[in-house]
Design a protein around this motif. Structure first.
Motif, PDB file in Angstrom:
ATOM      1  N   PHE A  47       0.871  -1.159   0.000  1.00  0.00           N
ATOM      2  CA  PHE A  47       0.000   0.000   0.000  1.00  0.00           C
ATOM      3  C   PHE A  47       0.913   1.215   0.000  1.00  0.00           C
ATOM      4  O   PHE A  47       1.758   1.365   0.881  1.00  0.00           O
ATOM      5  N   ASN A  48       0.771   2.089  -0.984  1.00  0.00           N
ATOM      6  CA  ASN A  48       1.577   3.299  -1.090  1.00  0.00           C
ATOM      7  C   ASN A  48       0.662   4.510  -1.079  1.00  0.00           C
ATOM      8  O   ASN A  48      -0.351   4.538  -1.772  1.00  0.00           O
ATOM      9  N   TYR A  49       1.069   5.523  -0.316  1.00  0.00           N
ATOM     10  CA  TYR A  49       0.309   6.755  -0.183  1.00  0.00           C
ATOM     11  C   TYR A  49       1.213   7.911  -0.595  1.00  0.00           C
ATOM     12  O   TYR A  49       2.308   8.077  -0.062  1.00  0.00           O
ATOM     13  N   PHE A  50       0.768   8.692  -1.572  1.00  0.00           N
ATOM     14  CA  PHE A  50       1.548   9.810  -2.104  1.00  0.00           C
ATOM     15  C   PHE A  50       0.792  11.113  -1.879  1.00  0.00           C
ATOM     16  O   PHE A  50      -0.428  11.164  -2.023  1.00  0.00           O
ATOM     17  N   GLU A  51       1.529  12.159  -1.557  1.00  0.00           N
ATOM     18  CA  GLU A  51       0.984  13.513  -1.519  1.00  0.00           C
ATOM     19  C   GLU A  51       1.812  14.360  -2.471  1.00  0.00           C
ATOM     20  O   GLU A  51       3.026  14.462  -2.300  1.00  0.00           O
ATOM     21  N   ASN A  52       1.161  14.949  -3.457  1.00  0.00           N
ATOM     22  CA  ASN A  52       1.826  15.765  -4.482  1.00  0.00           C
ATOM     23  C   ASN A  52       2.994  15.029  -5.129  1.00  0.00           C
ATOM     24  O   ASN A  52       4.053  15.603  -5.378  1.00  0.00           O
ATOM     25  N   GLY A  53       2.845  13.741  -5.350  1.00  0.00           N
ATOM     26  CA  GLY A  53       3.866  12.950  -6.025  1.00  0.00           C
ATOM     27  C   GLY A  53       4.973  12.438  -5.120  1.00  0.00           C
ATOM     28  O   GLY A  53       5.846  11.706  -5.574  1.00  0.00           O
ATOM     29  N   GLN A  54       4.964  12.793  -3.851  1.00  0.00           N
ATOM     30  CA  GLN A  54       5.984  12.357  -2.905  1.00  0.00           C
ATOM     31  C   GLN A  54       5.441  11.193  -2.058  1.00  0.00           C
ATOM     32  O   GLN A  54       4.341  11.297  -1.498  1.00  0.00           O
ATOM     33  N   LEU A  55       6.220  10.147  -1.947  1.00  0.00           N
ATOM     34  CA  LEU A  55       5.812   8.992  -1.145  1.00  0.00           C
ATOM     35  C   LEU A  55       5.796   9.378   0.327  1.00  0.00           C
ATOM     36  O   LEU A  55       6.801   9.802   0.885  1.00  0.00           O
ATOM     37  N   VAL A  56       4.623   9.238   0.948  1.00  0.00           N
ATOM     38  CA  VAL A  56       4.470   9.582   2.356  1.00  0.00           C
ATOM     39  C   VAL A  56       4.470   8.325   3.213  1.00  0.00           C
ATOM     40  O   VAL A  56       5.088   8.282   4.284  1.00  0.00           O
ATOM     41  N   GLU A  57       3.785   7.291   2.734  1.00  0.00           N
ATOM     42  CA  GLU A  57       3.645   6.073   3.533  1.00  0.00           C
ATOM     43  C   GLU A  57       3.652   4.857   2.608  1.00  0.00           C
ATOM     44  O   GLU A  57       3.073   4.876   1.530  1.00  0.00           O
ATOM     45  N   SER A  58       4.312   3.806   3.055  1.00  0.00           N
ATOM     46  CA  SER A  58       4.329   2.549   2.317  1.00  0.00           C
ATOM     47  C   SER A  58       4.223   1.409   3.331  1.00  0.00           C
ATOM     48  O   SER A  58       4.976   1.372   4.312  1.00  0.00           O
ATOM     49  N   LYS A  59       3.264   0.534   3.107  1.00  0.00           N
ATOM     50  CA  LYS A  59       3.047  -0.588   4.030  1.00  0.00           C
ATOM     51  C   LYS A  59       3.107  -1.895   3.260  1.00  0.00           C
ATOM     52  O   LYS A  59       2.564  -2.023   2.168  1.00  0.00           O
ATOM     53  N   LEU A  60       3.756  -2.869   3.856  1.00  0.00           N
ATOM     54  CA  LEU A  60       3.752  -4.225   3.330  1.00  0.00           C
ATOM     55  C   LEU A  60       2.509  -4.913   3.884  1.00  0.00           C
ATOM     56  O   LEU A  60       2.245  -4.856   5.081  1.00  0.00           O
ATOM     57  N   GLN A  61       1.731  -5.561   3.041  1.00  0.00           N
ATOM     58  CA  GLN A  61       0.449  -6.141   3.451  1.00  0.00           C
ATOM     59  C   GLN A  61       0.629  -7.644   3.700  1.00  0.00           C
ATOM     60  O   GLN A  61       0.407  -8.465   2.820  1.00  0.00           O
ATOM     61  N   TRP A  62       0.997  -7.986   4.917  1.00  0.00           N
ATOM     62  CA  TRP A  62       1.329  -9.367   5.261  1.00  0.00           C
ATOM     63  C   TRP A  62       0.138 -10.315   5.118  1.00  0.00           C
ATOM     64  O   TRP A  62       0.304 -11.455   4.674  1.00  0.00           O
ATOM     65  N   VAL A  63      -1.038  -9.869   5.485  1.00  0.00           N
ATOM     66  CA  VAL A  63      -2.223 -10.742   5.403  1.00  0.00           C
ATOM     67  C   VAL A  63      -2.518 -11.093   3.945  1.00  0.00           C
ATOM     68  O   VAL A  63      -2.794 -12.255   3.617  1.00  0.00           O
ATOM     69  N   LEU A  64      -2.440 -10.106   3.061  1.00  0.00           N
ATOM     70  CA  LEU A  64      -2.696 -10.366   1.640  1.00  0.00           C
ATOM     71  C   LEU A  64      -1.607 -11.245   1.037  1.00  0.00           C
ATOM     72  O   LEU A  64      -1.885 -12.090   0.177  1.00  0.00           O
TER      73      LEU A  64
END
Length: 161
Positions: A47-64
């Motif tokens: 899961f990646n979250y970007f604000e104005n093209g900058q990566l703010v948060e990245s999570k590895l989805q272990w359950v998936l």
């Protein structure tokens, strides 16, 4: 060994799951009135979250990742069980269940990660990714029906003997 068309379908399920781990299954862009752009990219790994093209948060989805691994393992096992069709049918039903839980978990995580989810902001690759995710169900059911058809053919040939 390739049994028939059902083995090809099961192999395609594996390929689709591997593909969904690498492409953005959900690509969502939200424009905020103050000129800010928020972008979400979700696949079966990250899961990646970007604000104005900058990566703010990245999570590895272990359950998936775990559910995807189970589905790939069940599909591989079903291909390998070509000599025992009744057991192969049970494994395919377990595969269908794991695909259901994988899809359900993916959709719940999407709703949790994207608080203001609206299908109008999805990009075209998202429709392709979601279509592939749901197409796995068709392939699993089709494999089950073809395995049942083979089993009935073998039983009818045994009765003739």
């Amino acid at each position: 060994m390739i049994q028939r068309l059902q083995s090809v379908y099961l192999f395609i399920i594996i390929l689709i799951l591997v593909l969904l781990c690498s492409i953005d299954t959900i690509h969502y862009i939200q424009l905020i009135p103050d000129g800010k752009t928020i972008e979400y990219k979700i696949n079966l790994f990250y899961f990646n979250y970007f604000e104005n093209g900058q990566l703010v948060e990245s999570k590895l989805q272990w359950v998936l990742i775990l559910l995807t691994s189970i589905a790939i393992g069940l599909s591989t096992t079903a291909i390998a069980m070509y000599k025992n069709r009744p057991k192969q049918i049970k494994i395919c039903w377990a595969l269908f269940g794991s695909l259901f839980f994988l899809t359900l978990t993916f959709l719940v995580k999407t709703m949790v990660y994207i608080p203001s989810f609206d299908s109008q902001n999805l990009l075209l690759p998202s429709m392709f990714g979601l279509t592939l995710l749901f197409f796995n169900f068709y392939l699993a059911v089709r494999s089950i029906t073809l395995i049942k058809k083979d089993e009935e053919l073998v039983r009818s040939a045994d009765r003739i003997r």
